[in-house]
Design a protein around this motif. Structure first.
Motif, PDB file in Angstrom:
ATOM      1  N   VAL A 174       0.835  -1.199   0.000  1.00  0.00           N
ATOM      2  CA  VAL A 174       0.000   0.000   0.000  1.00  0.00           C
ATOM      3  C   VAL A 174       0.869   1.247   0.000  1.00  0.00           C
ATOM      4  N   GLU A 175       1.970   1.207   0.758  1.00  0.00           N
ATOM      5  CA  GLU A 175       2.875   2.353   0.807  1.00  0.00           C
ATOM      6  C   GLU A 175       3.474   2.651  -0.566  1.00  0.00           C
ATOM      7  N   ALA A 176       3.908   1.599  -1.264  1.00  0.00           N
ATOM      8  CA  ALA A 176       4.474   1.790  -2.604  1.00  0.00           C
ATOM      9  C   ALA A 176       3.409   2.319  -3.570  1.00  0.00           C
ATOM     10  N   ALA A 177       2.184   1.796  -3.455  1.00  0.00           N
ATOM     11  CA  ALA A 177       1.096   2.250  -4.325  1.00  0.00           C
ATOM     12  C   ALA A 177       0.779   3.722  -4.088  1.00  0.00           C
ATOM     13  N   VAL A 178       0.818   4.159  -2.832  1.00  0.00           N
ATOM     14  CA  VAL A 178       0.553   5.568  -2.514  1.00  0.00           C
ATOM     15  C   VAL A 178       1.603   6.467  -3.155  1.00  0.00           C
ATOM     16  N   ILE A 179       2.871   6.050  -3.100  1.00  0.00           N
ATOM     17  CA  ILE A 179       3.944   6.844  -3.715  1.00  0.00           C
ATOM     18  C   ILE A 179       3.731   6.944  -5.224  1.00  0.00           C
ATOM     19  N   ILE A 180       3.419   5.815  -5.871  1.00  0.00           N
ATOM     20  CA  ILE A 180       3.198   5.803  -7.324  1.00  0.00           C
ATOM     21  C   ILE A 180       2.049   6.737  -7.708  1.00  0.00           C
TER      22      ILE A 180
ATOM     23  N   VAL B 130      -6.187   3.026 -11.005  1.00  0.00           N
ATOM     24  CA  VAL B 130      -6.577   1.958 -10.077  1.00  0.00           C
ATOM     25  C   VAL B 130      -5.661   0.743 -10.129  1.00  0.00           C
ATOM     26  N   GLY B 131      -4.808   0.659 -11.170  1.00  0.00           N
ATOM     27  CA  GLY B 131      -3.922  -0.495 -11.297  1.00  0.00           C
ATOM     28  C   GLY B 131      -3.034  -0.745 -10.089  1.00  0.00           C
ATOM     29  N   PRO B 132      -2.339   0.303  -9.567  1.00  0.00           N
ATOM     30  CA  PRO B 132      -1.497   0.077  -8.389  1.00  0.00           C
ATOM     31  C   PRO B 132      -2.269  -0.435  -7.174  1.00  0.00           C
ATOM     32  N   LEU B 133      -3.511   0.016  -6.992  1.00  0.00           N
ATOM     33  CA  LEU B 133      -4.299  -0.432  -5.844  1.00  0.00           C
ATOM     34  C   LEU B 133      -4.817  -1.860  -6.035  1.00  0.00           C
ATOM     35  N   VAL B 134      -5.097  -2.228  -7.280  1.00  0.00           N
ATOM     36  CA  VAL B 134      -5.472  -3.613  -7.566  1.00  0.00           C
ATOM     37  C   VAL B 134      -4.282  -4.532  -7.303  1.00  0.00           C
TER      38      VAL B 134
ATOM     39  N   ALA C 287      -1.920  -3.958  -5.204  1.00  0.00           N
ATOM     40  CA  ALA C 287      -1.669  -3.980  -3.754  1.00  0.00           C
ATOM     41  C   ALA C 287      -2.825  -4.591  -2.975  1.00  0.00           C
ATOM     42  N   ASP C 288      -3.827  -5.141  -3.684  1.00  0.00           N
ATOM     43  CA  ASP C 288      -4.998  -5.785  -3.068  1.00  0.00           C
ATOM     44  C   ASP C 288      -5.837  -4.838  -2.214  1.00  0.00           C
ATOM     45  N   VAL C 289      -5.818  -3.563  -2.545  1.00  0.00           N
ATOM     46  CA  VAL C 289      -6.700  -2.614  -1.882  1.00  0.00           C
ATOM     47  C   VAL C 289      -8.078  -2.636  -2.536  1.00  0.00           C
ATOM     48  N   LEU C 290      -8.106  -2.828  -3.848  1.00  0.00           N
ATOM     49  CA  LEU C 290      -9.344  -2.926  -4.614  1.00  0.00           C
ATOM     50  C   LEU C 290      -9.340  -4.203  -5.433  1.00  0.00           C
TER      51      LEU C 290
END
Length: 355
Positions: free
Chosen positions: A76-82, A191-195, A197-200
């Protein structure tokens, strides 16, 4: 939990800006050709097309979420940065009215994070970059060749009311097709990074991302629409149909292969190709073209460096690396400006006569 909420806010803010940027690459030509005179109608059609296309963007989501970086490292941290770096870069260029490729910015951010974490699927990145080069080039060549053929075999009596109406309707259809292509390809950037990271889950991400893209096209797409529609080249109806149709089919094809493609690059390349047949030298002298080209080249590099630095600071705790990189960039800028000012001063000095 707080970080998850923050990631969702940034992702949907990014999707909102993706819609705003993508609107210029869809109905901008129909608006510029005055087939659609009211700006809000052009933006509404763009938003609807983006939403519909986003529902079919699953293949590109897989590439953005899992194709460039191992799933185990996409936290999740990496996805937030991206997402933060991508959204910030895109938001600034939207305010400037520059049509920017969301794919380039997002991939640049992912690569920056991957370099810091020392894990990157290089072969997939090479495939993507090759598509970035050849698809816009194909759009340019196809529209340029069409322009040459049209000029050579142009009938004497081409204008008629029926033909004008037919081309106008066809231009709206191909523009809508281009909007579908934009949603299909660009929703993955948000939404790709969150998918990954299993957030969505994929279905929820596609639907909600598409909704925010549509809102972005409606509420923030005005200036970018003006740039692509009216400030680059004056297009005929037939030119517009070819440009929109070519861009739409090329981007949909890339989307089905799971390749995030620079939609605005493809469309703008098509516009340049059509304009070059009428005024080859003039189209390349257009300052808007130069400005867009500079942003295209620098934005992925900027997002890469920013994402790398933030990952080094917050995930790897290597502040010293960031200080060294920042110092190097600052020194380069200072030396570049010093060299430029020195050359200017020398150029202004009067020449001495030699005997």
């Amino acid at each position: 939990m707080t970080l998850v909420i923050l990631s969702l806010i940034i992702a949907y803010f990014y999707a909102f800006n993706v819609g705003a940027s993508g609107s210029a690459a869809t109905m901008g030509i129909a608006y510029g050709a005055r087939v659609i005179n009211k700006k809000w109608i052009a933006l509404l059609l763009s938003g609807i097309g983006c939403l519909f296309g986003a529902l079919w963007g699953g293949e590109v989501v897989e590439t953005i979420g899992k194709g460039l970086i191992p799933e185990s490292l996409l936290t999740v941290e990496a996805a937030v940065i991206i997402l933060f770096v991508s959204a910030l870069t895109l938001f600034v260029t939207n305010l400037l009215g520059i049509p920017l490729s969301t794919s380039e910015v997002t991939v640049g951010s992912i690569v920056g994070v991957s370099i810091s974490l020392q894990q990157l699927y290089l072969s997939k990145l090479v495939d993507i970059i090759l598509f970035w080069v050849f698809v816009p080039l194909a759009a340019f060549l196809l529209t340029f060749l069409f322009g040459l053929l049209k000029e050579r075999f142009k009938p004497k009596k081409l204008k008629s009311k029926k033909l004008t109406v037919a081309l106008s309707v066809l231009l709206i259809i191909t523009g809508f097709l281009e909007a579908i292509a934009a949603g299909m390809n660009n929703v993955a950037s948000a939404v790709g990074p969150l998918v990954g990271a299993d957030v969505l889950n994929k279905g929820t991400g596609l639907l909600t991302g598409g909704l925010f893209m549509a809102l972005g096209a409606l509420l923030l797409g005005s200036r970018v629409l003006e740039t692509n529609g009216k400030r680059i080249s004056h297009l005929s109806l037939s030119d517009g149909v070819v440009i929109s149709g070519t861009s739409g089919f090329l981007v949909i094809g890339a989307s089905l292969l799971g390749i995030p493609i620079p939609m605005t690059q493809v469309t703008t390349s098509g516009i340049v190709g059509a304009g070059a047949t009428k005024d080859w030298r003039g189209i390349w002298r257009n300052k808007v073209i130069h400005r867009i080209a500079k942003v295209w080249v620098t934005s992925p590099l900027i997002s890469l460096v920013m994402a790398f630095c933030l990952t080094e600071i917050f995930l790897m705790s290597k502040v010293s690396t960031v200080i060294i990189i920042s110092s190097g960039i600052f020194a380069t800028l200072v030396l570049t400006n010093f060299g430029r000012s020195t050359l200017v001063k020398k150029a202004r000095q009067p020449l001495k006569e030699e005997f």
